[in-house]
Enzyme design. Structure first.
Site, PDB file in Angstrom:
ATOM      1  N   CYS A 119     -21.564  45.069  56.729  1.00  0.00           N
ATOM      2  CA  CYS A 119     -21.124  44.309  56.283  1.00  0.00           C
ATOM      3  C   CYS A 119     -19.551  44.782  56.496  1.00  0.00           C
ATOM      4  O   CYS A 119     -18.458  44.271  55.550  1.00  0.00           O
ATOM      5  CB  CYS A 119     -21.248  45.330  54.776  1.00  0.00           C
ATOM      6  N   HIS A 259     -15.566  45.434  49.465  1.00  0.00           N
ATOM      7  CA  HIS A 259     -16.827  44.949  50.295  1.00  0.00           C
ATOM      8  C   HIS A 259     -17.520  45.143  48.726  1.00  0.00           C
ATOM      9  O   HIS A 259     -17.655  46.183  48.589  1.00  0.00           O
ATOM     10  CB  HIS A 259     -17.744  45.538  50.916  1.00  0.00           C
ATOM     11  N   ASN A 289     -24.242  41.017  46.608  1.00  0.00           N
ATOM     12  CA  ASN A 289     -23.741  41.850  47.846  1.00  0.00           C
ATOM     13  C   ASN A 289     -24.028  40.525  49.047  1.00  0.00           C
ATOM     14  O   ASN A 289     -25.149  40.384  49.640  1.00  0.00           O
ATOM     15  CB  ASN A 289     -24.921  42.604  48.857  1.00  0.00           C
TER      16      ASN A 289
HETATM   17  N1  COA Z   1     -36.095  47.071  38.974  1.00  0.00           N
HETATM   18  C1  COA Z   1     -36.429  48.217  38.102  1.00  0.00           C
HETATM   19  N2  COA Z   1     -36.912  49.788  38.614  1.00  0.00           N
HETATM   20  C2  COA Z   1     -36.441  49.656  39.818  1.00  0.00           C
HETATM   21  C3  COA Z   1     -35.724  48.365  40.818  1.00  0.00           C
HETATM   22  C4  COA Z   1     -35.337  48.254  40.683  1.00  0.00           C
HETATM   23  N3  COA Z   1     -34.706  46.546  40.670  1.00  0.00           N
HETATM   24  N4  COA Z   1     -35.430  49.692  41.981  1.00  0.00           N
HETATM   25  C5  COA Z   1     -35.668  50.377  41.997  1.00  0.00           C
HETATM   26  N5  COA Z   1     -36.301  50.862  40.756  1.00  0.00           N
HETATM   27  C6  COA Z   1     -37.038  52.137  39.739  1.00  0.00           C
HETATM   28  C7  COA Z   1     -37.723  52.524  41.025  1.00  0.00           C
HETATM   29  O1  COA Z   1     -38.842  52.797  41.772  1.00  0.00           O
HETATM   30  C8  COA Z   1     -37.814  54.613  40.714  1.00  0.00           C
HETATM   31  O2  COA Z   1     -38.588  54.198  39.924  1.00  0.00           O
HETATM   32  P1  COA Z   1     -38.890  56.171  39.389  1.00  0.00           P
HETATM   33  O3  COA Z   1     -37.881  57.115  38.850  1.00  0.00           O
HETATM   34  O4  COA Z   1     -39.642  55.929  38.168  1.00  0.00           O
HETATM   35  O5  COA Z   1     -38.940  56.267  40.107  1.00  0.00           O
HETATM   36  C9  COA Z   1     -35.940  54.025  39.382  1.00  0.00           C
HETATM   37  O6  COA Z   1     -35.635  53.010  39.802  1.00  0.00           O
HETATM   38  C10 COA Z   1     -34.958  54.797  40.315  1.00  0.00           C
HETATM   39  O7  COA Z   1     -34.294  54.272  41.651  1.00  0.00           O
HETATM   40  P2  COA Z   1     -33.332  54.858  42.566  1.00  0.00           P
HETATM   41  O8  COA Z   1     -33.509  53.959  43.565  1.00  0.00           O
HETATM   42  O9  COA Z   1     -33.540  56.308  42.224  1.00  0.00           O
HETATM   43  O10 COA Z   1     -32.215  54.184  42.095  1.00  0.00           O
HETATM   44  P3  COA Z   1     -31.068  54.224  41.837  1.00  0.00           P
HETATM   45  O11 COA Z   1     -29.663  54.898  40.632  1.00  0.00           O
HETATM   46  O12 COA Z   1     -30.377  55.566  43.341  1.00  0.00           O
HETATM   47  O13 COA Z   1     -30.295  52.798  42.603  1.00  0.00           O
HETATM   48  C11 COA Z   1     -29.688  51.168  44.414  1.00  0.00           C
HETATM   49  C12 COA Z   1     -31.058  52.112  43.678  1.00  0.00           C
HETATM   50  C13 COA Z   1     -30.079  50.242  45.731  1.00  0.00           C
HETATM   51  C14 COA Z   1     -29.063  50.764  43.484  1.00  0.00           C
HETATM   52  C15 COA Z   1     -28.123  52.098  44.703  1.00  0.00           C
HETATM   53  O14 COA Z   1     -29.482  53.384  45.051  1.00  0.00           O
HETATM   54  C16 COA Z   1     -27.190  51.269  44.933  1.00  0.00           C
HETATM   55  O15 COA Z   1     -26.715  50.742  45.069  1.00  0.00           O
HETATM   56  N6  COA Z   1     -27.311  52.352  46.816  1.00  0.00           N
HETATM   57  C17 COA Z   1     -26.518  51.566  47.742  1.00  0.00           C
HETATM   58  C18 COA Z   1     -26.561  50.157  48.452  1.00  0.00           C
HETATM   59  C19 COA Z   1     -25.903  49.291  49.168  1.00  0.00           C
HETATM   60  O16 COA Z   1     -24.485  48.765  48.531  1.00  0.00           O
HETATM   61  N7  COA Z   1     -26.432  48.401  50.474  1.00  0.00           N
HETATM   62  C20 COA Z   1     -25.934  47.750  51.172  1.00  0.00           C
HETATM   63  C21 COA Z   1     -24.862  48.463  51.823  1.00  0.00           C
HETATM   64  S1  COA Z   1     -24.180  46.946  52.557  1.00  0.00           S
END
Ligand code: COA
Length: 332
Positions: A119, A259, A289
């Site tokens: 990215c 980004h 993204n």
């Molecule tokens: N829809 C519904 N529920 C979802 C889901 C989706 N698409 N994805 C995950 N969940 C659930 C998980 O299973 C978990 O459930 P549980 O509590 O019952 O186990 C819950 O949501 C929380 O999951 P978690 O992974 O802890 O969520 P989060 O708050 O960390 O958010 C992201 C996840 C990916 C949105 C976040 O971590 C993020 O944005 N990270 C950066 C990613 C990024 O920018 N990447 C690109 C880099 S260039």
């Protein structure tokens, strides 16, 4: 680290972008994946994304963005003598996507290659192009960020497949002419933990095999929580170091083009940099993204919205797999 441009800065003569016409909103996505508009919106700020068709490749998106940038700069492909494409989803492992668009643009012999910094790729490519132009051996560069991330998204992994989209953006860069000036660069990387965000299979470590397919290794894999924390930390440092090295501070910044990964990452960055959120340009709600395409796509939209006024200072800042990071200062 950041370096002060002592010589005449390169200018952006034109900007262009292109996204595929197939728009998938969160509700449509939740017909295919166990998710909801509410979850995606509150966790990421993303409302929809664009996906390329099966027969469309990254080079097709890149070519369209390049054409739009050439039109904006009012120059012909023959005026270009350097092509750099930033992408993690090239049409194929080799030849490079830059070579493929060179042929599509009809400009044989022009130096053409790809950059892979995930990215941060577009800003890395700007830094490289800037250096090559300043060497005096090249006159006008076409710099593209383009991705078909839908080709590496795992539809069985709802924590990643809701985040990404396809698209492309491009700029024409030159030492001569008028346009926004690139006045500072800061690129870096930390390769100590590559599996935080990676596509494990398809390279020399894990070539395509029944085993790699069974392991779903050809898809993007990510530790979302760790990436979130790293993203905010490295972008803050990349931006702050660059500003300090140019005798500037957060108060001097008129526009931030970050980004476009996640609205919560942008909000955290705004707090840590102490730059008001209103100064951040965001379009991730509409595109998700798009990795290397995200900054030029945002730059193009912000320019078309006449956001930039002469003399204002812009800060572009990115992070990505690697981990990589990059920041670039632009004087409009
Ligand atoms: N829809 C519904 N529920 C979802 C889901 C989706 N698409 N994805 C995950 N969940 C659930 C998980 O299973 C978990 O459930 P549980 O509590 O019952 O186990 C819950 O949501 C929380 O999951 P978690 O992974 O802890 O969520 P989060 O708050 O960390 O958010 C992201 C996840 C990916 C949105 C976040 O971590 C993020 O944005 N990270 C950066 C990613 C990024 O920018 N990447 C690109 C880099 S260039």
């Amino acid at each position: 680290m950041g370096t002060e441009s002592k010589d005449i800065p390169c200018k952006i003569l034109g900007i262009g972008s292109h996204v595929p016409s197939n728009i998938i909103d969160n509700n449509k996505l939740s017909e295919r994946v166990d998710t909801s508009d509410e979850w995606i919106t509150t966790r990421t700020g993303i409302k929809q994304r664009c996906f390329a068709n099966e027969e469309e490749a990254t080079s097709d998106l890149a070519f369209m963005a390049a054409q739009n940038a050439l039109d904006d700069a009012k120059i012909s492909p023959n005026d270009i003598d350097l092509i750099i494409v930033a992408t993690i989803t090239p049409d194929m492992a080799f030849p490079s996507t830059a070579c493929l668009i060179q042929h599509k643009l009809g400009i044989p012999k022009v130096t053409s290659f790809d950059v892979e910094a995930a990215c941060s790729g577009f800003l890395y490519a700007l830094d490289i192009a800037d250096g090559m132009l300043k060497s005096g051996r090249y006159n006008r560069a076409l710099v593209v960020g383009a991705e078909k991330l839908s080709s590496i998204m795992d539809w069985a992994d709802r924590t990643t497949c809701v985040l990404f989209g396809d698209g492309a953006g491009a700029v024409i860069l030159s030492r001569e002419g008028d346009g926004p000036r690139l006045i500072g660069f800061n690129c870096g990387a930390d390769g100590s933990n590559p599996s935080l965000l990676h596509q494990p299979a398809g390279g020399s470590l894990m070539p395509a095999s029944e085993k790699s397919i069974a392991a779903r290794g050809h898809f993007l894999k990510m530790n979302g929580k760790e990436i979130f924390k790293s993203a905010v930390r490295v972008m803050e440092a990349a931006a702050t170091d660059l500003l300090i090295s140019h005798g500037l501070s957060a108060k001097d910044v008129d526009h931030v083009i970050p980004h476009q990964a996640n609205a919560r990452i942008v909000e955290s960055l705004s707090l840590r940099l102490e730059i008001p959120l209103e100064k951040f340009f965001c379009n991730l709600d509409r595109y998700g993204n798009t990795s290397a395409a995200s900054i030029p796509l945002a730059l193009d939209e912000a320019k078309k919205a006449s956001l930039f006024k002469p003399g204002q200072l812009g800060l572009m800042v990115a992070f990505g797999a690697g981990l990589t990071w990059s920041s670039v200062l632009v004087r409009f």
